[in-house]
Design a protein around this motif. Structure first.
Motif, PDB file in Angstrom:
ATOM      1  N   ASN A  61       0.856  -1.287   0.010  1.00 43.86           N
ATOM      2  CA  ASN A  61       0.176   0.073  -0.123  1.00 43.86           C
ATOM      3  C   ASN A  61       0.859   1.441   0.099  1.00 43.86           C
ATOM      4  OD1 ASN A  61      -2.607  -1.463   0.189  1.00 43.86           O
ATOM      5  ND2 ASN A  61      -2.167  -1.696   2.211  1.00 43.86           N
ATOM      6  N   PRO A 349      -4.255   6.100   4.421  1.00 46.70           N
ATOM      7  CA  PRO A 349      -4.269   5.612   5.676  1.00 46.70           C
ATOM      8  C   PRO A 349      -2.620   5.038   6.161  1.00 46.70           C
ATOM      9  CG  PRO A 349      -5.877   4.614   4.281  1.00 46.70           C
ATOM     10  CD  PRO A 349      -5.034   5.614   3.493  1.00 46.70           C
ATOM     11  N   PRO A 375      -7.019   3.677  -2.566  1.00 45.93           N
ATOM     12  CA  PRO A 375      -7.412   2.865  -1.609  1.00 45.93           C
ATOM     13  C   PRO A 375      -6.004   1.764  -1.274  1.00 45.93           C
ATOM     14  CG  PRO A 375      -8.199   2.138  -3.583  1.00 45.93           C
ATOM     15  CD  PRO A 375      -7.591   3.352  -4.210  1.00 45.93           C
ATOM     16  N   CYS A 376      -6.151   1.479   0.039  1.00 51.29           N
ATOM     17  CA  CYS A 376      -5.539   0.179   0.321  1.00 51.29           C
ATOM     18  C   CYS A 376      -5.987  -1.176  -0.221  1.00 51.29           C
ATOM     19  CB  CYS A 376      -5.183   0.030   1.916  1.00 51.29           C
ATOM     20  SG  CYS A 376      -4.350   1.415   2.832  1.00 51.29           S
ATOM     21  N   GLU A 379      -9.630  -2.223   0.811  1.00 48.66           N
ATOM     22  CA  GLU A 379      -9.814  -1.264   1.913  1.00 48.66           C
ATOM     23  C   GLU A 379     -11.426  -0.960   1.981  1.00 48.66           C
ATOM     24  OE1 GLU A 379      -9.444   3.444   3.306  1.00 48.66           O
ATOM     25  OE2 GLU A 379      -8.024   2.586   1.883  1.00 48.66           O
ATOM     26  N   HIS A 380     -12.186  -0.931   1.034  1.00 51.33           N
ATOM     27  CA  HIS A 380     -13.595  -0.696   0.990  1.00 51.33           C
ATOM     28  C   HIS A 380     -14.446  -2.030   0.738  1.00 51.33           C
ATOM     29  CE1 HIS A 380     -11.533   3.139   0.025  1.00 51.33           C
ATOM     30  NE2 HIS A 380     -12.135   3.471   1.337  1.00 51.33           N
TER      31      HIS A 380
END
Length: 406
Positions: A61, A349, A375-376, A379-380
């Motif tokens: 990430n 993050p 996004p990681c 993540e979502h």
């Protein structure tokens, strides 16, 4: 900011990877489109492994390259090789207006049954974009490849280097960045068609064909005049001097271009060398071209004692085309880019606050904006499943336990 964005109601299922595909959905996301970026934990986007890494610390990430092409997206982990993973993918496609993918032609259909003909059966108005190196058809369509290879196949590599040496190459997958804007144009055209007819369609985009159009002068030179273009280093057939000249400091350079005699006279005046104007070696364009080696030596003996920024400003004030060869630090501190709010700073993050390239154009009534860092990995996933797709918590946990989101 509460302005409604131009593409706010658009929904995109992004199955792509590396740069050429994700950049397409990113351009749309910057103007309000909702994008679900689909990856697999077992086989994530390999761009996540490309430097630079924040603070020099490698991590899935922490790639700045991945981050820059994936802002404003929801990141979802999904194992398409799991039967239930394909079912979830179909639910995402039913939600979406547009599907973006850039696998080897036929992969979506052959591996997962998600080709255009298959998905339009349950989503008739879907628009699907397949961005591939050579297009979906033809004798070489199945040839896998990356932008660095297409740079050569498209002809760019041939022109980069010195005339008496081997090619240098571009050093960057140029086609990955010139192709996405063309894809966006095609998508907007397809959306207009759908609005008028209610029908979706398939967009078969060849990155190679996009690249070839950028070498039209070379193609014209060959087809009309029968002459093959050659490498010319930093020089230009219709300008002299035309080059990149060493300046004071470590690895500092300035590009200078002179296309006519009035610009040449202005340059000589700035240099304090009016004698060069009447010097028979340099008094005309043709004589300057004949004596270009000596001309470059004289100019660099002058520029190497000046700071690049000072040199650029003095020349520009005199009406001469000049520009500092900027590095990353220069770009971040560039006053023009700062004024235009080109860079957006978002808190990631893991990486913390990082700079992201923003949209290069401004819409007066619906300006684009960056609101989410890249996004990681995964993540979502829960948010996408429960809030966007409407899964119950029980169904989500069951699929999670089954390994669907790996």
């Amino acid at each position: 900011m509460d302005e409604k964005q131009a593409l706010e109601d658009l929904k995109i299922a992004d199955f792509s990877w590396y740069i050429a595909g994700p950049s397409i959905s990113m351009w749309l996301a910057h103007h309000g489109a909702q994008v679900i970026r689909i990856e697999s934990i077992t086989k994530p986007d390999e761009l996540r492994g490309i430097e630079p890494f924040k603070d020099g610390i490698a991590g899935i990430n922490r790639s700045g390259c991945y981050a820059n092409y994936n802002s404003n997206k929801y990141g979802m982990a999904l194992n398409l090789n799991h039967p239930k993973g394909v079912d979830v993918a179909k639910r995402i496609i039913k939600w979406a207006d547009i599907v973006v993918e850039n696998f080897t032609p036929g992969t979506m259909k052959r591996k997962w049954g998600l080709g255009y003909e298959e998905i339009k059966k349950f989503k008739p108005d879907i628009i699907m974009v397949s961005s591939s190196p050579l297009g979906q058809t033809g004798p070489e369509a199945q040839q896998a490849g990356f932008g660095l290879e297409l740079v050569s196949r498209g002809g760019f590599t041939h022109f980069v280097g010195w005339p008496d040496q081997d090619v240098v190459g571009v050093g960057y997958p140029y086609t990955d960045t010139i192709t996405p804007p063309i894809a966006v144009i095609a998508i907007l055209a397809a959306l207009d068609y759908r609005q008028r007819t209610g029908k979706g369609q398939y967009i078969d985009l060849s990155q190679h064909e996009v690249a070839v159009q950028h070498l039209t002068p070379a193609i014209l030179e060959f087809t009309v005049n029968g002459r093959e273009g050659q490498r010319c280093g930093n020089r230009h057939p219709y300008a002299a001097p035309h080059g990149v000249y060493r300046c004071a400091g470590e690895d500092r350079w300035c590009a200078i271009s002179v296309f006519n005699d009035s610009e040449w006279e202005a340059l000589c005046k700035v240099m304090g060398r009016n004698d060069l104007v009447i010097d028979p070696r340099f008094s005309t364009f043709l004589s300057r071209k004949r004596n270009e080696e000596e001309l470059d030596r004289i100019i660099e003996n002058w520029t190497m004692n000046l700071m690049a920024e000072e040199l650029m400003n003095r020349l520009q004030e005199a009406g001469i085309s000049a520009g500092v060869v900027q590095n990353g630090k220069d770009l971040i501190e560039d006053p023009q880019l700062e004024h235009r709010h080109h860079f957006w700073y978002l808190k990631h993050p893991e990486m913390g606050i990082c700079a992201y390239d923003g949209p290069p154009f401004k819409l007066s009534e619906t300006p684009g904006r960056l609101t989410m860092p890249a996004p990681c990995l995964g993540e979502h996933t829960e948010y996408v499943c429960t809030k966007i797709l409407g899964m119950s918590d029980e169904e989500f946990i069951e699929l999670l336990t089954d390994g669907v989101f790996e």
